[in-house]
Design an enzyme around this catalytic site. Structure first.
Site, PDB file in Angstrom:
ATOM      1  N   TRP A  21       0.814  -1.234   0.000  1.00 35.72           N
ATOM      2  CA  TRP A  21       0.000   0.000   0.000  1.00 35.72           C
ATOM      3  C   TRP A  21       0.842   1.276   0.000  1.00 35.72           C
ATOM      4  O   TRP A  21       1.205   1.790  -1.057  1.00 35.72           O
ATOM      5  CB  TRP A  21      -0.990  -0.036   1.187  1.00 35.72           C
ATOM      6  CG  TRP A  21      -1.810   1.205   1.365  1.00 35.72           C
ATOM      7  CD1 TRP A  21      -2.339   1.989   0.382  1.00 35.72           C
ATOM      8  CD2 TRP A  21      -2.189   1.813   2.607  1.00 35.72           C
ATOM      9  NE1 TRP A  21      -3.032   3.045   0.935  1.00 35.72           N
ATOM     10  CE2 TRP A  21      -2.959   2.968   2.293  1.00 35.72           C
ATOM     11  CE3 TRP A  21      -1.970   1.514   3.952  1.00 35.72           C
ATOM     12  CZ2 TRP A  21      -3.498   3.799   3.274  1.00 35.72           C
ATOM     13  CZ3 TRP A  21      -2.517   2.338   4.930  1.00 35.72           C
ATOM     14  CH2 TRP A  21      -3.268   3.468   4.582  1.00 35.72           C
ATOM     15  N   TYR A  54      -3.766   1.196  -5.255  1.00 28.25           N
ATOM     16  CA  TYR A  54      -2.485   1.562  -4.648  1.00 28.25           C
ATOM     17  C   TYR A  54      -1.608   2.287  -5.679  1.00 28.25           C
ATOM     18  O   TYR A  54      -1.259   1.719  -6.715  1.00 28.25           O
ATOM     19  CB  TYR A  54      -1.745   0.330  -4.094  1.00 28.25           C
ATOM     20  CG  TYR A  54      -2.455  -0.361  -2.939  1.00 28.25           C
ATOM     21  CD1 TYR A  54      -3.501   0.251  -2.249  1.00 28.25           C
ATOM     22  CD2 TYR A  54      -2.087  -1.628  -2.520  1.00 28.25           C
ATOM     23  CE1 TYR A  54      -4.153  -0.375  -1.195  1.00 28.25           C
ATOM     24  CE2 TYR A  54      -2.736  -2.266  -1.463  1.00 28.25           C
ATOM     25  CZ  TYR A  54      -3.773  -1.633  -0.808  1.00 28.25           C
ATOM     26  OH  TYR A  54      -4.414  -2.259   0.223  1.00 28.25           O
ATOM     27  N   SER A 156     -13.398  -7.027   1.511  1.00 26.15           N
ATOM     28  CA  SER A 156     -12.580  -6.242   2.432  1.00 26.15           C
ATOM     29  C   SER A 156     -13.467  -5.187   3.074  1.00 26.15           C
ATOM     30  O   SER A 156     -14.079  -4.381   2.369  1.00 26.15           O
ATOM     31  CB  SER A 156     -11.406  -5.589   1.687  1.00 26.15           C
ATOM     32  OG  SER A 156     -10.647  -4.816   2.591  1.00 26.15           O
ATOM     33  N   LEU A 214      -0.037  -2.837  12.872  1.00 24.90           N
ATOM     34  CA  LEU A 214       0.621  -1.860  13.761  1.00 24.90           C
ATOM     35  C   LEU A 214      -0.092  -0.510  13.734  1.00 24.90           C
ATOM     36  O   LEU A 214       0.497   0.509  14.120  1.00 24.90           O
ATOM     37  CB  LEU A 214       2.087  -1.687  13.330  1.00 24.90           C
ATOM     38  CG  LEU A 214       2.961  -2.940  13.511  1.00 24.90           C
ATOM     39  CD1 LEU A 214       4.352  -2.724  12.910  1.00 24.90           C
ATOM     40  CD2 LEU A 214       3.078  -3.304  14.992  1.00 24.90           C
ATOM     41  N   ALA A 215      -1.358  -0.508  13.294  1.00 23.31           N
ATOM     42  CA  ALA A 215      -2.123   0.742  13.207  1.00 23.31           C
ATOM     43  C   ALA A 215      -1.308   1.815  12.484  1.00 23.31           C
ATOM     44  O   ALA A 215      -1.124   2.923  12.995  1.00 23.31           O
ATOM     45  CB  ALA A 215      -2.583   1.207  14.593  1.00 23.31           C
ATOM     46  N   LYS A 222       6.820   4.721  17.619  1.00 20.58           N
ATOM     47  CA  LYS A 222       7.665   5.716  16.940  1.00 20.58           C
ATOM     48  C   LYS A 222       7.079   7.120  16.987  1.00 20.58           C
ATOM     49  O   LYS A 222       7.785   8.088  16.746  1.00 20.58           O
ATOM     50  CB  LYS A 222       7.943   5.289  15.498  1.00 20.58           C
ATOM     51  CG  LYS A 222       6.756   5.393  14.569  1.00 20.58           C
ATOM     52  CD  LYS A 222       6.966   4.651  13.263  1.00 20.58           C
ATOM     53  CE  LYS A 222       8.092   5.233  12.439  1.00 20.58           C
ATOM     54  NZ  LYS A 222       8.386   4.376  11.292  1.00 20.58           N
ATOM     55  N   ARG A 232       5.393   7.542   7.911  1.00 21.10           N
ATOM     56  CA  ARG A 232       4.120   7.620   7.182  1.00 21.10           C
ATOM     57  C   ARG A 232       3.301   8.845   7.584  1.00 21.10           C
ATOM     58  O   ARG A 232       2.727   9.525   6.747  1.00 21.10           O
ATOM     59  CB  ARG A 232       3.301   6.348   7.433  1.00 21.10           C
ATOM     60  CG  ARG A 232       1.976   6.362   6.707  1.00 21.10           C
ATOM     61  CD  ARG A 232       1.172   5.089   6.907  1.00 21.10           C
ATOM     62  NE  ARG A 232       1.803   3.938   6.296  1.00 21.10           N
ATOM     63  CZ  ARG A 232       1.270   2.715   6.289  1.00 21.10           C
ATOM     64  NH1 ARG A 232       0.098   2.511   6.860  1.00 21.10           N
ATOM     65  NH2 ARG A 232       1.896   1.711   5.726  1.00 21.10           N
ATOM     66  N   THR A 290       8.609  -0.591   5.543  1.00 21.37           N
ATOM     67  CA  THR A 290       9.198   0.151   4.418  1.00 21.37           C
ATOM     68  C   THR A 290      10.719   0.025   4.382  1.00 21.37           C
ATOM     69  O   THR A 290      11.357   0.518   3.463  1.00 21.37           O
ATOM     70  CB  THR A 290       8.853   1.659   4.503  1.00 21.37           C
ATOM     71  OG1 THR A 290       9.326   2.154   5.755  1.00 21.37           O
ATOM     72  CG2 THR A 290       7.375   1.905   4.394  1.00 21.37           C
TER      73      THR A 290
END
Ligand code: NDP
Length: 329
Positions: A21, A54, A156, A214-215, A222, A232, A290
């Protein structure tokens, strides 16, 4: 790696999988994507997730190029795409998004072309579409299965009643209903998997490929002291996500959970991912790392999984306060 049956199907998915994504949206060349995908595959990851929307189709193109270069045996991995949002952004015309037969068929053909493969293993309806009869969706997905273009179809973020309706039509017509759902599931968002879908797991059986374990990174800790550059939540275009996620009430709980992870001697991301896959109704958690270092860390969740005992879950519930309340009639 641990492999799990996707619901009642015979398909085996790795308990940790890889999604493209925002990850691919940030790359200007294929090298990082190639390294991440190769690292995941070498660790036993066999499911790679994508969608038409995406990066407006570019994510599928990138994954297609990487797959071609890596040249893995096609039977050794499971590849998905999703249709609904379209990929033409604000310019899209009425039939260039949604779940009509026209868009689902065209989006599937486009995904196959971009990914440079002959078939998709999983094909999802990325959201429900109130403007298309569910019967039409069921028939179309079964046509694609019969044509050999997709092997299994799924939903989804559909509601439990929409999924049940799809199964009802499928049963009436002797066709295949959705065998997998892709919902958000993490320590901030639990209701769909733990409450809403419970009757479907019990009565029909359904796999789940859960997203944002990890939401979006919040559950790594972080963001506890601000927004790191390059993360992000610092990206242009993701302000909506930052405003929803990075709020004091959530950060305080993440900090407390971080202390508990320290007590257990594990990292916060591995604890949170292991917690997701400790739910037996989760087939796989799709990772959104990432960087190679993030992926290395997150894959260690499998080692942390045996630590997620009933007592540990209870303590986590106490800290997070997000266990859904079920009102019994
Ligand atoms: P996560 O919740 O795992 O979030 C990933 C983000 O968290 C990364 O971008 C990275 O952020 C950060 N991160 C991950 N690991 C670490 C680590 N160890 N340390 C520090 N930061 C870390 O997953 P995603 O939200 O990306 O979702 C995963 C996949 O699920 C997607 O790629 C997609 O395939 C699927 N998905 C499906 C949806 C649907 O509607 N069906 C919706 C959303 C996702 P950073 O950028 O800061 O480096």
């Amino acid at each position: 790696m641990e492999y799990r049956r996707m619901g009642k199907t015979g398909l085996q998915l790795s308990a940790l999988s890889f999604g493209s994504w925002v990850t691919f949206a940030r790359q200007t060349d294929d090298n990082t994507n190639e390294r991440l995908m190769a690292q995941a595959y070498e660790a036993g990851v066999n499911f790679f997730d994508n969608a038409e929307v995406y990066s407006a189709g570019l994510s599928e193109e990138m994954m297609g190029r990487v797959l071609r270069k890596l040249n893995w045996d096609r039977s050794s991995y499971v590849l998905s795409s999703k249709a609904f949002f379209g990929w033409k952004g604000l310019d899209k015309k009425p039939n260039q998004h949604g779940l009509s037969r026209k868009h689902l068929m065209e989006a599937c053909h486009e995904a196959l072309e971009r990914l440079q493969v002959e078939y998709l293993d999983l094909y999802y309806c990325h959201r429900p579409d109130p403007n298309v009869p569910i019967e039409e969706v069921v028939r179309t997905m079964n046509t694609l299965i019969q044509q050999g273009k997709i092997f299994y179809w799924g939903t989804s973020e559909w509601s439990a009643s929409e999924i049940m309706e799809a199964h009802m039509h499928a049963k009436e017509m002797g066709l295949e209903g959705p065998s997998v759902e892709q919902p958000e599931y993490n320590l901030f968002n639990r209701r769909k998997i733990e409450v809403d879908y419970a009757p479907i797991f019990k009565n029909i059986g359904m796999g789940t490929t859960i997203w944002s374990p990890l939401a979006s990174g919040l559950l790594t800790g972080k963001y506890n002291d601000g927004i790191p550059e390059g993360s992000r939540m610092s990206l242009e275009g993701y302000e909506w996500l930052r405003d929803k996620a990075v709020v004091n009430d959530k950060l305080n709980r993440v900090k407390a959970l971080g202390d508990f992870a320290n007590e257990l001697g594990v990292s916060l991301p591995t604890l949170c991912i292991a917690w997701c896959i400790s739910n037996p109704n989760v087939t796989t958690a799709i990772l959104g790392a990432t960087k190679e270092s993030q992926l290395t860390e997150n894959l260690k969740a499998l080692e942390v999984l045996p630590l997620i005992t009933a007592e540990v879950k209870e303590k986590i519930d106490e800290i997070m306060g997000t266990k859904p309340v079920v009102i019994q009639n």
